[in-house]
Design a protein around this motif. Structure first.
Motif, PDB file in Angstrom:
ATOM      1  N   ARG A   1      11.141  -2.744  -1.028  1.00 13.41           N
ATOM      2  CA  ARG A   1      11.730  -1.958  -2.109  1.00 13.41           C
ATOM      3  C   ARG A   1      10.730  -0.932  -2.636  1.00 13.41           C
ATOM      4  N   LEU A   2       9.467  -1.363  -2.800  1.00 14.17           N
ATOM      5  CA  LEU A   2       8.428  -0.440  -3.251  1.00 14.17           C
ATOM      6  C   LEU A   2       8.203   0.672  -2.231  1.00 14.17           C
ATOM      7  N   GLN A   3       8.211   0.297  -0.953  1.00 12.86           N
ATOM      8  CA  GLN A   3       7.976   1.286   0.092  1.00 12.86           C
ATOM      9  C   GLN A   3       9.076   2.344   0.121  1.00 12.86           C
ATOM     10  N   ARG A   4      10.303   1.928  -0.173  1.00 16.70           N
ATOM     11  CA  ARG A   4      11.412   2.894  -0.158  1.00 16.70           C
ATOM     12  C   ARG A   4      11.315   3.875  -1.322  1.00 16.70           C
ATOM     13  N   THR A   5      10.718   3.446  -2.439  1.00 13.95           N
ATOM     14  CA  THR A   5      10.704   4.286  -3.637  1.00 13.95           C
ATOM     15  C   THR A   5       9.393   5.038  -3.831  1.00 13.95           C
TER      16      THR A   5
ATOM     17  N   GLU B   1      -1.688   9.157 -16.271  1.00 15.55           N
ATOM     18  CA  GLU B   1      -1.044   8.818 -15.008  1.00 15.55           C
ATOM     19  C   GLU B   1      -0.372   7.449 -15.136  1.00 15.55           C
ATOM     20  N   ASP B   2       0.857   7.334 -14.643  1.00 18.47           N
ATOM     21  CA  ASP B   2       1.576   6.064 -14.670  1.00 18.47           C
ATOM     22  C   ASP B   2       0.930   5.117 -13.665  1.00 18.47           C
ATOM     23  N   PRO B   3       0.439   3.933 -14.112  1.00 16.92           N
ATOM     24  CA  PRO B   3      -0.194   3.002 -13.156  1.00 16.92           C
ATOM     25  C   PRO B   3       0.740   2.558 -12.043  1.00 16.92           C
ATOM     26  N   ARG B   4       2.051   2.652 -12.276  1.00 15.21           N
ATOM     27  CA  ARG B   4       3.013   2.287 -11.230  1.00 15.21           C
ATOM     28  C   ARG B   4       3.071   3.332 -10.118  1.00 15.21           C
ATOM     29  N   LYS B   5       2.395   4.456 -10.334  1.00 14.58           N
ATOM     30  CA  LYS B   5       2.307   5.494  -9.304  1.00 14.58           C
ATOM     31  C   LYS B   5       0.923   5.503  -8.652  1.00 14.58           C
ATOM     32  N   ILE B   6       0.139   4.448  -8.885  1.00 19.07           N
ATOM     33  CA  ILE B   6      -1.186   4.313  -8.279  1.00 19.07           C
ATOM     34  C   ILE B   6      -1.166   3.104  -7.356  1.00 19.07           C
ATOM     35  N   VAL B   7      -1.534   3.322  -6.093  1.00 14.95           N
ATOM     36  CA  VAL B   7      -1.577   2.246  -5.109  1.00 14.95           C
ATOM     37  C   VAL B   7      -3.036   1.975  -4.756  1.00 14.95           C
ATOM     38  N   VAL B   8      -3.484   0.747  -4.975  1.00 18.81           N
ATOM     39  CA  VAL B   8      -4.870   0.373  -4.731  1.00 18.81           C
ATOM     40  C   VAL B   8      -4.950  -0.485  -3.467  1.00 18.81           C
ATOM     41  N   ILE B   9      -5.857  -0.096  -2.563  1.00 16.12           N
ATOM     42  CA  ILE B   9      -6.105  -0.861  -1.338  1.00 16.12           C
ATOM     43  C   ILE B   9      -7.522  -1.415  -1.398  1.00 16.12           C
ATOM     44  N   ASP B  10      -7.657  -2.714  -1.189  1.00 16.05           N
ATOM     45  CA  ASP B  10      -8.976  -3.334  -1.170  1.00 16.05           C
ATOM     46  C   ASP B  10      -8.846  -4.682  -0.464  1.00 16.05           C
ATOM     47  N   GLN B  11      -9.939  -5.135   0.154  1.00 13.50           N
ATOM     48  CA  GLN B  11      -9.912  -6.426   0.841  1.00 13.50           C
ATOM     49  C   GLN B  11     -10.403  -7.565  -0.047  1.00 13.50           C
ATOM     50  N   ASN B  12     -10.937  -7.226  -1.209  1.00 10.22           N
ATOM     51  CA  ASN B  12     -11.433  -8.246  -2.128  1.00 10.22           C
ATOM     52  C   ASN B  12     -10.302  -8.726  -3.034  1.00 10.22           C
ATOM     53  N   PRO B  13      -9.937 -10.013  -2.973  1.00 14.05           N
ATOM     54  CA  PRO B  13      -8.819 -10.502  -3.794  1.00 14.05           C
ATOM     55  C   PRO B  13      -9.051 -10.370  -5.288  1.00 14.05           C
ATOM     56  N   GLU B  14     -10.303 -10.490  -5.742  1.00 12.90           N
ATOM     57  CA  GLU B  14     -10.579 -10.354  -7.170  1.00 12.90           C
ATOM     58  C   GLU B  14     -10.387  -8.908  -7.624  1.00 12.90           C
TER      59      GLU B  14
ATOM     60  N   THR C   1      -8.868   1.043   6.888  1.00 13.72           N
ATOM     61  CA  THR C   1      -9.195   1.836   8.082  1.00 13.72           C
ATOM     62  C   THR C   1      -8.113   1.735   9.151  1.00 13.72           C
ATOM     63  N   ARG C   2      -7.103   0.923   8.937  1.00  9.96           N
ATOM     64  CA  ARG C   2      -6.076   0.698   9.955  1.00  9.96           C
ATOM     65  C   ARG C   2      -4.827   1.538   9.669  1.00  9.96           C
ATOM     66  N   ASP C   3      -4.222   2.031  10.731  1.00 10.37           N
ATOM     67  CA  ASP C   3      -3.031   2.879  10.594  1.00 10.37           C
ATOM     68  C   ASP C   3      -1.898   2.160   9.894  1.00 10.37           C
ATOM     69  N   GLU C   4      -1.700   0.861  10.238  1.00  6.16           N
ATOM     70  CA  GLU C   4      -0.573   0.134   9.654  1.00  6.16           C
ATOM     71  C   GLU C   4      -0.712  -0.020   8.142  1.00  6.16           C
ATOM     72  N   THR C   5      -1.946  -0.068   7.657  1.00  8.60           N
ATOM     73  CA  THR C   5      -2.164  -0.127   6.204  1.00  8.60           C
ATOM     74  C   THR C   5      -1.715   1.168   5.553  1.00  8.60           C
ATOM     75  N   MET C   6      -2.078   2.292   6.151  1.00  9.56           N
ATOM     76  CA  MET C   6      -1.674   3.593   5.615  1.00  9.56           C
ATOM     77  C   MET C   6      -0.165   3.780   5.660  1.00  9.56           C
ATOM     78  N   GLU C   7       0.452   3.254   6.712  1.00 10.60           N
ATOM     79  CA  GLU C   7       1.912   3.332   6.789  1.00 10.60           C
ATOM     80  C   GLU C   7       2.557   2.469   5.711  1.00 10.60           C
ATOM     81  N   ALA C   8       1.940   1.319   5.435  1.00 10.62           N
ATOM     82  CA  ALA C   8       2.499   0.402   4.433  1.00 10.62           C
ATOM     83  C   ALA C   8       2.509   1.013   3.047  1.00 10.62           C
ATOM     84  N   VAL C   9       1.505   1.844   2.731  1.00  6.51           N
ATOM     85  CA  VAL C   9       1.446   2.477   1.403  1.00  6.51           C
ATOM     86  C   VAL C   9       2.102   3.855   1.408  1.00  6.51           C
ATOM     87  N   ARG C  10       2.795   4.188   2.488  1.00  5.61           N
ATOM     88  CA  ARG C  10       3.526   5.459   2.623  1.00  5.61           C
ATOM     89  C   ARG C  10       2.613   6.650   2.299  1.00  5.61           C
TER      90      ARG C  10
END
Length: 347
Positions: A126-130, A156-169, A187-196
């Motif tokens: 749902r997030l990816q579609r919007t 800036e609306d935080p709902r319009k910010i997508v954060v990518i990180d490998q650290n769970p904290e 660094t992976r293509d599929e990650t970039m595709e996931a965040v549109r």
């Protein structure tokens, strides 16, 4: 003397990701269930003389398994019943708590492996579609976290910010701010595709290591040739590789700190003013925008909102003192100084 925590204070707890996979955890839960059932079956079989079978009067091993299962699942048909006090106490004090334990494990397993995963997958899709016109931040360390805080401070609306990180904290911190988060390798293509990324407005990269940041930039640039990418590097020697990787803007925090220090050597006011320009909480700040139609043909000194200091025209920077600043042209973007409390819409 050991210092005791104040009443009501929270002591931070250490957390560590489980080394077991999801299926391994599922196997452990199933193993616990069968182990507990085997224990109850063994006790019932040893104490089988304490039960009465109303059908044939005999308690076989199959009858014991049958009685254990229907007792554990709270079914109970009444054809086999405990008749001695010892058997009834065992059912009351052991089988009944075990029955609750079964329900909790089964419900928790169903939630973890079926309901939660299905729900999370639905939310992600749902997030990816919007997602559109958003800001992607790769790396939520010190610099990345400050960048997100500054974006939110600028409206800036935080709902319009997508954060990518490998650290769970780090991901948990960004999520508490209301950002959309993804724990993955940027660094992976599929990650970039996931965040549109193709639908994003801009990308900020601050992975903590220059080589990782540059690799993320290369991945993003080959997917999105026209995306605005801001990248932070620590070493001055890496500024050129970062630009070669496709970064639109390269920031060196060390160099900026040096500029502030050098400015402070000629007076504290210069450093304070530079800090004001860089922060949303300062009395003044820099703002970049595309000129309005009614501003075309006017000099930079007569812009409508703030104090114009630079024109960006055809990938060339024109200062307010230069000849090109005497007449604004279609497509020009300008950098102006505005009051810190003013938040005009970004173009």
């Amino acid at each position: 003397m050991e210092r005791k925590p104040r009443l009501g204070s929270q002591i931070p707890l250490l957390r560590q990701k489980s080394p077991l996979s999801g299926w391994a955890q599922f196997g452990i839960r199933v193993g616990l269930l069968f182990a507990l059932l085997a224990f109850i079956v063994a006790v019932h079989w040893i104490d089988r003389e304490s039960f009465v079978d109303s059908v044939d009067g005999e308690i076989s091993f199959a009858d014991v398994i049958y009685f254990t299962m229907i007792s554990a699942t709270t079914t109970g048909y009444g054809d086999i019943v405990p008749v001695t006090e010892e058997a009834r106490l065992f059912d009351a004090l052991v089988v009944t708590p075990a029955r609750i334990f079964f329900i909790l494990i089964l419900a928790g397993t169903a939630y973890t492996f079926v309901i939660k995963r299905t729900w999370d997958t639905y939310l992600m899709r749902r997030l990816q579609r919007t997602l559109s016109g958003h800001i992607v931040v790769a790396g939520y360390g010190t610099s990345g976290g400050e960048a997100v805080d500054e974006l939110i401070a600028r409206g800036e609306d935080p709902r319009k910010i997508v954060v990518i990180d490998q650290n769970p904290e780090s991901i948990a911190k960004a999520e508490r701010l209301g950002c959309i988060v993804l724990q993955a390798d940027a660094t992976r293509d599929e990650t970039m595709e996931a965040v549109r990324l193709r639908q994003a407005n801009t990308m900020i990269i601050s992975a903590g290591r220059d080589d990782t940041s540059i690799l993320i930039c290369l991945t993003a640039r080959h997917l999105c040739p026209k995306l605005h990418i801001s990248l932070a590097v620590r070493a001055e020697d890496n500024e050129f590789p970062a630009r070669a990787a496709g970064a639109t803007t390269v920031i060196n925090p060390t160099s900026f700190a040096g500029l502030l220090l050098a400015g402070s050597a000629h007076g504290a006011g210069i450093a304070d003013y530079l800090a004001d320009l860089a922060s949303a909480t300062g009395r003044v700040r820099l703002h970049e925008r595309e000129i309005e139609n009614f501003e075309i043909g006017k000099p930079l000194s007569e812009v409508a909102i703030g104090l114009g200091v630079r024109i960006l025209r055809n990938n060339k920077a024109i200062g307010f003192w230069e000849e090109g600043a005497k007449k604004l042209e279609t497509g020009d973007r300008i950098i102006e100084i505005i009051p810190g409390f003013a938040f005009p819409p970004c173009n």
